[in-house]
Design a protein around this motif. Sequence first.
Motif, mmCIF file in Angstrom:
data_model
loop_
_atom_site.group_PDB
_atom_site.id
_atom_site.type_symbol
_atom_site.label_atom_id
_atom_site.label_comp_id
_atom_site.label_asym_id
_atom_site.label_seq_id
_atom_site.Cartn_x
_atom_site.Cartn_y
_atom_site.Cartn_z
ATOM 1 N N ASP A 164 25.862 28.691 35.563
ATOM 2 C CA ASP A 164 26.871 28.305 34.569
ATOM 3 C C ASP A 164 27.727 27.194 35.165
ATOM 4 O O ASP A 164 28.641 27.449 35.957
ATOM 5 C CB ASP A 164 27.744 29.511 34.198
ATOM 6 C CG ASP A 164 28.845 29.161 33.210
ATOM 7 O OD1 ASP A 164 29.728 30.030 32.988
ATOM 8 O OD2 ASP A 164 28.865 28.023 32.679
ATOM 9 N N LYS B 2 29.560 24.933 33.405
ATOM 10 C CA LYS B 2 30.451 24.388 32.376
ATOM 11 C C LYS B 2 31.680 23.727 33.021
ATOM 12 O O LYS B 2 32.254 24.246 33.966
ATOM 13 C CB LYS B 2 30.910 25.494 31.431
ATOM 14 C CG LYS B 2 31.849 24.988 30.323
ATOM 15 C CD LYS B 2 32.295 26.118 29.396
ATOM 16 C CE LYS B 2 33.343 26.988 30.069
ATOM 17 N NZ LYS B 2 33.933 27.967 29.133
ATOM 18 N N THR C 277 35.088 21.295 31.445
ATOM 19 C CA THR C 277 35.756 20.532 30.394
ATOM 20 C C THR C 277 36.997 19.859 30.969
ATOM 21 O O THR C 277 37.509 20.252 32.024
ATOM 22 C CB THR C 277 36.183 21.433 29.228
ATOM 23 O OG1 THR C 277 37.226 22.324 29.673
ATOM 24 C CG2 THR C 277 35.011 22.247 28.695
ATOM 25 N N GLY D 296 32.763 26.805 34.643
ATOM 26 C CA GLY D 296 31.839 27.913 34.571
ATOM 27 C C GLY D 296 31.791 28.736 35.838
ATOM 28 O O GLY D 296 32.377 28.382 36.867
#
Length: 607
Positions: free
Chosen positions: A330, A332, A334, A352
Motif C-alpha cells: 500500500d 498511497k 496524497t 499508505g
Amino acid sequence: LTSNSTTITGTGEPNATIVIKNGDTQIASGSVAGDGKFLFNITKQAGGSTITATVTKASNGKTSTATQTIPIATTTIGALTTDSILVSGTGERNGTIVIKNGATQIASGSVSSTGTYSLSIAKQAAGATITATVTANGKTSSASTNVVDNSIKATTLNALNTNSTSVSGTGEPNSAVVITKGATILASGTTDGNGKYQIAIAKQLANTTITATVTKASNSKTSSASKTVTAVVLDYSLTGPETYDLGSKANITGTYGANVTYVRLRVTGASGDVTIKKQVSTTTSSNAYNLGDISTYVDATTQKLEIIAVDAKYNVVNTVVVAINKDTLDNKLTGPATYTIGDKTAVKGEYGTNIAYVRLRVTPAGQTTGTIVRQATRSAGNYDLGDISTLVTDATSTVEILGVDAKYNIVKTLKVTVKAPTVDNKLTGPASYTVGDKTAVTGTTGTGVAFVRLRTGSDVNNMAVVRQATPSAGTYNLGDISGLVKDTSGVVQIVALDKGYNIINTLTVTVKAAAALDNTLTGPASYTFGDTTAITGTVGTNVSHVRLRVTPEGGTAAIKKNINLLPGATDYDLGNIAGLVANATDKVEILALDASYQVVNTMDLMN
C-alpha cells in the motif's frame, strides 16, 4: 666609624675640651682624658655623614681637628629566578634604591629604617643581570645577580591504544624525552625546535600506564605526562532490511562496522544449496553498503536470504537474515498539487501502510540531484510537513513529496507545482561583471524586497553569502566587489529576500576575465658603476610605484629608492643613483609595482 657605631673614640690634647659634630650638628662633647684618649656615646649616624672632632687647649686656645666620612652600608641583592616577582636585600638605612636590568629601570623605592628592602618586579629573562643601587648622602653602593632559568614547558602525551606503535606529544623544545612503563624505559628521543616529539614503541597491553618525561638541559627541570593504553574493540556491526518483497527492484542497502572488509548476499535454496550471489568491498567513508537490485537472485519465498559481513581473513563475523514476502504493498500518498512561494500553511496529506517516511525533496533549477530538506511527522495514515516557506524559496525549483518504505526506498513521488508569489519581487542588476572592476554593483528592487545579497560558490548547490545590502527607495548598492569575485570560476548571484529572509528572486551574473593589464616598464639598457646620470623611463597604466633594488654580491637585496606615481603618470625619474650603488659587482634592478604593491615588472641594469 660605621653607620651602626654607637660610640666614638680617639686621641687628643690631654684634659682639653672636645666637641663632636655631624656637619654643623653637635652630637657629643666633653674632655679628653689625662692620658690623651676620649670615648663618647653617640646615636647611629647615617652613611655618608662627615663626623668632625675638635679639641681646644685651654691654656692657649689652640684647636686641633680630625674628620671622618662614614661609609654607607654595603648593598646586597638576593638570588633571582625566571619565576621571581620580588627582589630583596639590604642596604643603607632610609637610602633610595633603584633596580635595573642592564640599563633599564624595573623598580625603585627606599631602604627601610632597619636596612632591608623588598620591591615588586616583573618576571625577567634567564641570564639577565639585575643590579640594585642604593644612594644615601651622595654616596652609592651596588650589588648584582644573574637571573637563573627555573622554568620548563608542560609535557603532553597523546592518547594510546593497543595498536599504537609510537608515542607523540609536546614538551620543552630541544630537550631529552624518556618514555617509561613503570620503572622500565621503553624508548627515548628529543623534542624538536617546536617542542613536538614522536618516538617508536612496541605495542602495549590494555590498561598499561605510559609516561613521557622531558628534561630541560639548562636547569635539569623535568615535566611528565601519562596516558593509560586503551583496548581496541573490533566493530563487526551490520544492518540491513528486515524484509524483501519478492520482485522488488529496490536497492538493498545498510551499514557496516569499521572492521568489516566485505558485505555479501547469500541465498540458500529450498534444497539447501548455498550460493554467494553478490559481494561488495567496504570502501565507502560513510560505512554504508549497496548490494543494488537483487531481484534476479531471489525468485521464491521458500529461499533463505542473508546479508553477511566478512573480515579481512574472509571469516563470517555477522549475519542479517532478510524475510522474503510477496504481500501487496500500500503505497498511497496524497498532498497538495501546487505551492505558492511564501505560503506558510502547513503541507499535509495521507500515506499508505507500506510508507514508513514522508519526505520533502527540493531540486534547484538546472540541477539533476535534489536535497531532502525535511521529513514529516506521521500519525495514523496522516503526515504533516509543516510550514515549508523557508525551504522552498525559488519558483524555478522542482519540489517533490516522497513516500519512502522501511528500507528507505522511494516507492511514491508527488510533484508539487511551485508558483511565484504575488508580491513585487522585482530585481535588476548587472548582467555581467569583469574581474578587477571596482565600480559599485547597484540595481533596483520591488516593494516586496527587504534585502539584497551577493552569493558566490563553486556551483548553485554550494553558495555562500558574501555581502548584504538593504534597499532604499527602490535601489540597492553592493559596493565594490572586486575583493569578493577574483576569477571567472564558480557562480555569482544577486538574490532578493523578503522580510522573512525568503529568497523571492535571483539574478545570475556572468563573470568575465579582466582585460590584460599594462605593466610596461622602460629605462636605460644598463648602468655603469659611478655614473651620475639620472635614471629615467616610462611605465604602463597599471604601474603605481617604481623602486630601485640593489643586491650586493653574495648579500641581501635592499630597496634603495621608491617613487609613488601620481594617477595617470607614465614617466618616472629615480635621479642620480651613484651614491646608492656601493660596488661595481652589485646587482641593480628597477621594479614596477601595481597599486597593491605587487611586483609586476623588473629591469636588470647590470646584465
